[in-house]
Enzyme design. Structure first.
Site, PDB file in Angstrom:
ATOM      1  N   THR A   1       0.846  -1.193   0.000  1.00  0.00           N
ATOM      2  CA  THR A   1       0.000   0.000   0.000  1.00  0.00           C
ATOM      3  C   THR A   1       0.882   1.244   0.000  1.00  0.00           C
ATOM      4  OG1 THR A   1      -1.710  -1.173   1.237  1.00  0.00           O
ATOM      5  CG2 THR A   1      -1.805   1.231   1.273  1.00  0.00           C
ATOM      6  N   GLY A   2       0.483   2.263  -0.764  1.00  0.00           N
ATOM      7  CA  GLY A   2       1.228   3.519  -0.774  1.00  0.00           C
ATOM      8  C   GLY A   2       1.527   3.990  -2.175  1.00  0.00           C
TER       9      GLY A   2
ATOM     10  N   ARG B   1       2.621   4.442   7.108  1.00  0.00           N
ATOM     11  CA  ARG B   1       1.988   5.754   6.926  1.00  0.00           C
ATOM     12  C   ARG B   1       0.634   5.621   6.233  1.00  0.00           C
ATOM     13  NH1 ARG B   1       2.619   9.041  10.263  1.00  0.00           N
ATOM     14  NH2 ARG B   1       1.829  10.655   8.856  1.00  0.00           N
ATOM     15  N   GLY B   2       0.449   4.505   5.521  1.00  0.00           N
ATOM     16  CA  GLY B   2      -0.840   4.252   4.882  1.00  0.00           C
ATOM     17  C   GLY B   2      -1.813   3.506   5.764  1.00  0.00           C
TER      18      GLY B   2
ATOM     19  N   GLU C   1       0.085  -5.776   5.877  1.00  0.00           N
ATOM     20  CA  GLU C   1       1.369  -5.750   5.181  1.00  0.00           C
ATOM     21  C   GLU C   1       2.349  -6.713   5.849  1.00  0.00           C
ATOM     22  OE1 GLU C   1       1.365  -1.163   3.469  1.00  0.00           O
ATOM     23  OE2 GLU C   1       2.390  -1.623   5.347  1.00  0.00           O
TER      24      GLU C   1
ATOM     25  N   THR D   1       4.371   4.619  -3.888  1.00  0.00           N
ATOM     26  CA  THR D   1       5.369   3.935  -4.711  1.00  0.00           C
ATOM     27  C   THR D   1       4.843   2.599  -5.208  1.00  0.00           C
ATOM     28  OG1 THR D   1       7.100   4.966  -3.362  1.00  0.00           O
ATOM     29  CG2 THR D   1       7.776   3.198  -4.837  1.00  0.00           C
TER      30      THR D   1
ATOM     31  N   GLY E   1       6.378  -0.413  -0.322  1.00  0.00           N
ATOM     32  CA  GLY E   1       7.260   0.709  -0.039  1.00  0.00           C
ATOM     33  C   GLY E   1       7.675   0.722   1.422  1.00  0.00           C
ATOM     34  N   ALA E   2       8.346   1.793   1.819  1.00  0.00           N
ATOM     35  CA  ALA E   2       8.752   1.965   3.218  1.00  0.00           C
ATOM     36  C   ALA E   2       8.928   3.454   3.487  1.00  0.00           C
ATOM     37  CB  ALA E   2      10.048   1.212   3.514  1.00  0.00           C
ATOM     38  N   ASP E   3       8.810   3.824   4.757  1.00  0.00           N
ATOM     39  CA  ASP E   3       8.974   5.217   5.164  1.00  0.00           C
ATOM     40  C   ASP E   3      10.409   5.520   5.578  1.00  0.00           C
ATOM     41  OD1 ASP E   3       6.121   5.809   4.916  1.00  0.00           O
ATOM     42  OD2 ASP E   3       5.906   4.473   6.621  1.00  0.00           O
TER      43      ASP E   3
END
Length: 227
Positions: free
Chosen positions: A26-27, A98-99, A105, A29, A84-86
């Site tokens: 999710t996100g 963040r999502g 996940e 990217t 993705g990743a933060d």
């Protein structure tokens, strides 16, 4: 940064073959990856690929992109998960969430044969917690008590509030999100376990020792980091 995200997403397609089950993160990217994967299926460059979404958002995007979706209960194994990743530290530990889809996940990405992470170069940090807080999914009735308990870890936490709605963000599981800011996370694996041991915590956004490959979009191209 959007172009760098697209570079990483395009590179991830190189790891996808026919007859694969793909965990869809999710996100922003990962959204590029899902759309690109859908085009590969539409043009029959790939066949018999199925996605397992980690959120309502990724499920809707997958369906819109022409990717057939399945649930965790319907498959015996997940070949690859892409997300993705933060933040990414030098040991490939991550902060994600963040999502607000961190629980599913982690469930899906933990079970994947290979977990590929897509980031732009701004997400690389010296240590976890350097720039972003750790999202923690919590049972709604316990959020205030958990917020106070996080002070033991020298963390300050805030309840995440909705942007286009009144009140707190509600996860796909019907829970709240606390964003916990740590001074510095010295041992990500230990902290991940400690946070999950707090009663009322469903899951937290530290993903330690789980990523296999990090694809980093940079101005010079895609850089590959491997465990």
């Amino acid at each position: 940064m959007e172009e760098l995200k697209k570079l990483a997403a395009k590179e991830a397609l190189r790891y996808i073959d026919d007859d694969m089950i793909i965990g869809l993160g999710t996100g922003s990217t990962t959204a590029y990856f899902i759309q690109m994967l859908g085009k590969k299926l539409m043009t029959e460059e790939l066949e018999d690929v199925y996605g397992i979404p980690t959120s309502h958002q990724s499920r809707l995007l997958a369906l819109e992109s022409g990717i057939p979706v399945v649930t965790l209960d319907e498959v015996d194994a997940i070949d690859i998960a892409v997300d993705g990743a933060d933040e990414v530290d030098p040991h490939l530990n991550l902060i994600k969430g963040r999502g607000a889809a961190l629980t599913m996940e982690k469930i899906i990405e933990y079970r994947a044969g290979t977990f590929i992470v897509l980031v732009d170069e701004s997400k690389l940090v010296e240590y976890l917690g350097q720039r972003v807080p750790v999202p923690i999914e919590v049972i709604p009735a316990a959020w205030r008590a958990i917020k106070e308990e996080l002070e033991v870890f020298n963390a300050t936490a805030e309840l995440r509030m909705g942007v286009k709605k009144d009140g707190p963000v509600i996860t796909d599981n019907g829970n709240f999100i606390l964003d916990a800011k740590f001074i510095k996370i010295e041992d990500p694996l230990d902290m991940e376990i400690e946070l999950n041991n707090i009663p009322g915590v469903v899951e937290n956004g530290i993903f330690a020792d789980i990523a296999d490959i990090i694809l980093v979009g940079t101005k010079e191209g895609v850089k590959k980091l491997e465990r």
